[in-house]
Design a protein around this motif. Sequence first.
Motif, short mmCIF file in Angstrom:
data_model
loop_
_atom_site.label_atom_id
_atom_site.label_comp_id
_atom_site.label_asym_id
_atom_site.label_seq_id
_atom_site.Cartn_x
_atom_site.Cartn_y
_atom_site.Cartn_z
N ILE A 1 -3.96 11.31 5.03
CA ILE A 1 -4.95 11.83 5.32
C ILE A 1 -6.35 12.28 4.72
O ILE A 1 -5.64 12.68 3.74
CB ILE A 1 -4.74 12.71 6.78
N LYS B 1 -6.26 8.69 9.11
CA LYS B 1 -6.55 9.98 10.34
C LYS B 1 -8.17 10.85 9.12
O LYS B 1 -7.74 10.65 8.05
CB LYS B 1 -6.20 11.44 10.12
N GLU C 1 -9.82 14.38 8.87
CA GLU C 1 -10.01 15.82 9.34
C GLU C 1 -10.92 16.07 9.43
O GLU C 1 -11.94 16.29 7.53
CB GLU C 1 -8.65 16.61 8.93
N THR D 1 -8.12 7.94 13.38
CA THR D 1 -7.82 8.96 13.84
C THR D 1 -9.45 9.85 13.33
O THR D 1 -8.90 10.04 12.24
CB THR D 1 -6.41 9.94 14.54
N THR E 1 -10.27 13.16 13.36
CA THR E 1 -9.66 14.60 13.63
C THR E 1 -11.24 16.03 13.57
O THR E 1 -11.86 16.37 12.58
CB THR E 1 -8.81 15.60 13.54
N ASN F 1 -8.08 6.65 18.37
CA ASN F 1 -7.92 8.58 18.67
C ASN F 1 -8.96 9.73 18.04
O ASN F 1 -9.41 10.48 17.18
CB ASN F 1 -6.59 8.70 17.94
N GLU G 1 -8.65 14.06 17.87
CA GLU G 1 -8.17 15.35 18.03
C GLU G 1 -9.12 16.08 17.72
O GLU G 1 -9.85 16.53 16.88
CB GLU G 1 -7.02 15.00 16.96
#
Length: 893
Positions: free
Chosen positions: A332, A352, A354, A371, A373, A394, A396
């Motif tokens: 990620i 993902k 982050e 995703t 985040t 997604n 988060e």
Amino acid sequence: MFLSQIRHSFFLILVIFLSGQSVAQEDFTINSLHTVALGETEEYLSVTLPSNDSHLVVNGTLLVYGDLNMSGNKSQFTMGPDAVVIVYGDFIGSNKVDISISSYLIVMGNFTRTSGSDQASIDIEDGNVYIFGDVSGWQDNFTSCDEYEGDTTGVAQTDCDYGSEESYEDNIETFPPAIADKLNCFNLVSPGDQVGCIGSTVIFATQVTSDQQFSYQWQQKSSEDSNYINIDGETSKDLVLTDISSDLEGILYRVKIKAVADEETGSVSGCKVTFSKPAKVIINEIFEWSGSVGNDWNNPLNWLCETLPSSETDVTIPRGLQNYPVIQSGPIAQVRNIILEESSFIEILDNKLEIYGEVSGPGQIDADSGTLTFKGYLQQQIGSSMILNGNILNLEIDNALQVNNNADLKIYGWLKINRGIFFTDNKVTLISNLDQTALIDGSGTGTLNGTVKMQRYLASASGYKYFGSPFADSTIGDFAPYVSLGSEFPNVYRYIEGNKDANGNDISGWEAYDVATNAMNSLEGYAFNFGNSDLPVVVELEGSVQDGAMNTSLSSIHGDYTKGYHLVSNPYPSPIDWNMVSAMTTNIDNAVYFFNSTSGEQYNGTYSSYVAGISSTGDTGNIIPSMQGFFVHATSGTSSSNISMDNSVRVNDFEQDFYKQQESHTELARIVASFSFSNAEDAIVIYNDAFASRKFDREKDALKILNTNTQVPNLYIITEDRLEASIKSHKLNNAKNLEQIPLGVNLQQSGSIRFSVKDLENLSAQMSIYLIDTQNDKVTNLQDEDYEVDLDKGEINDRFYLRFNDDKVSPTDVVFEPFILKSGQGSIHVRMKADSAEGDIVILSNLNGKILQQLPASAEADLRFDHIISNGVYLVTYTSAQGTFTKKVIVRK
């Protein structure tokens, strides 16, 4: 004049080494007065003051590469306030010399007086004196100390007139730059500050031009108040630091270059030691994307520092590049802050990103297949145009404080709030389409503030759909865009178990509920009629999502029409697992029941059921999607029931089907019945369970709810306690099973009915499934062929039976009766034919399943049931280890 004391006044000034040196002249002898003027520099191989009249006055800079010898008995040496004198050799005085020192005097050799005693004069006025070698021949009060800093007025010791080579090392950074330049005796080119990313390598490189032999020793200084210390093992020309981190910030590095003594003489002539200017590591906290070898975010070569960013680094994605980062394969991606310059973007594909800080700039993040985040401990923002088209797979939220949304977000996968508060700004939509329905993950402990829109895709808008709401504040009016409210024939109903008319009579549980202001209660289901269009429709509701513990109490009277059923719903914006919910209920059967409207039919449909991992139709299961309404049944004999659930029952399942199939590994047979003119069918399931009961088991079996589609027959299993079941557990693994399983059919029109095997799961393909029609004396192996028969409208029970055998047997064996019955006046005579074992019994019961009498069975025994007081139809059942056999008999008195 000899001085009894030496006056002290020293400066603390920074020295840094740089620049080269001038070419020295020849040896210089001074016989009278010679002055080095202010602002001028003179350099000599050696300087000698041979006579009593010799007087050297230095107001500028004097460099002596050899010795400075005051051999004249009364020679004089005077330094002005801005003078700098550097002697690489020895400073030698004679008997009555007169020395006056101001500013900087640095002697890299010895400082000695060769003759006489206490007749020389040393006057130190604002001087900074460093002597590397021996000091001898001078008066006793000319001394050094351990903490010499140049200006000794602040030193505790009274006797502190000069510093040693060690003091020179500690204080050289305090020398003025111009003086430091003069001390660069090896023509050293110092390294500059090195900029690098965390995890990268930096090199402090030096260059030296000198005929002398010398050695390297790298040193470091960790803080302003500390001294330089040697770095073990670092004695090369360059200093290489690998895998740098933020811990290196603030540390100063320099190299000490020291001349090596001549092998023959054992001494050093000329420069003794020099130091590079201090340099430091500057951590580049802004990682810049280059895309030099492609678009893979996880390829270090695509970053200017050739190091992947982390949660502690800032990232810049520049404009005008050919390759922009794609986060796909590999780990990620993590960043602190991101600057997205104009027209730049980041794409997330099945991975993902982050973000621990902020995102700024006009560029965008393409997250419709990945995703995103938001993490960290500081407040974060989702900018209005940060997400490309607002689409995100997604999202988060894992921020200890809060994340504020300013974008019109459309989430296609899941929204999860691990911690903190997510402020939606009422701009978040959970998308539902043909492929899947977005959800809010219930495993997070954070809080959602603001409303959310949630969609539900329906493949067909025709007929009734059972809905509930995932919001705490929904009303029937929220469905006004999809369902006509206030019509003469109501299009919205709720279901009330135990419903009665004004006179207290049992009536249907369906009650019109089509007023727009009517509340949609938590956990309650409602039937909405969407009309007769077969086109798809997407229902969208908005509100404050429900979360955490949910509970509802249900009262039941098991009325003639409502029969203990309750229409409930999934209360969450995510699917739930009924297998987990059922364990949290009280006085509720384990089965659930779903309605499926018939395509193109506004009012008709069929019911399917699910229990204990078994689906009656094969397309329902334990996963109940969000907004789904469904029936449950209050356990017979109970008046109060309860359904409780919390976030532990929520699951992440994206299938859009308005009920969800579960794969089964149980041995089962799915039998269906249909009219011969139609493919619409009704199904029952009989599955193998070694501990099955012949009666209805609330944990393992499902009841039968009659279909509303008149073109579909109702097929069901009749249990020993005369209940109608759509799913029933039985012992199917006995090769000599004699049990005949009674079936029932309820038709809303007459016609030709076709019985067939729909599915055979995990059972042997050699298993024979016999349908017995007792009225027509027909036995059909449904594994070989379907069975068709004309039937009249109405309820038909105790005519059809099923029997399972591991192998094929003759029709005679299938219908072999273990006894002969004969009825008389108030009695029934039973003549046993089958071999019986100890424990076999014959039971007399009425049609309601109530046992009236029971007798032990034995081979060829004559049994008699007497004292039957009422005319009517009775059931005689033979029960053995191999199974059961039941036959009806009429008794007349």
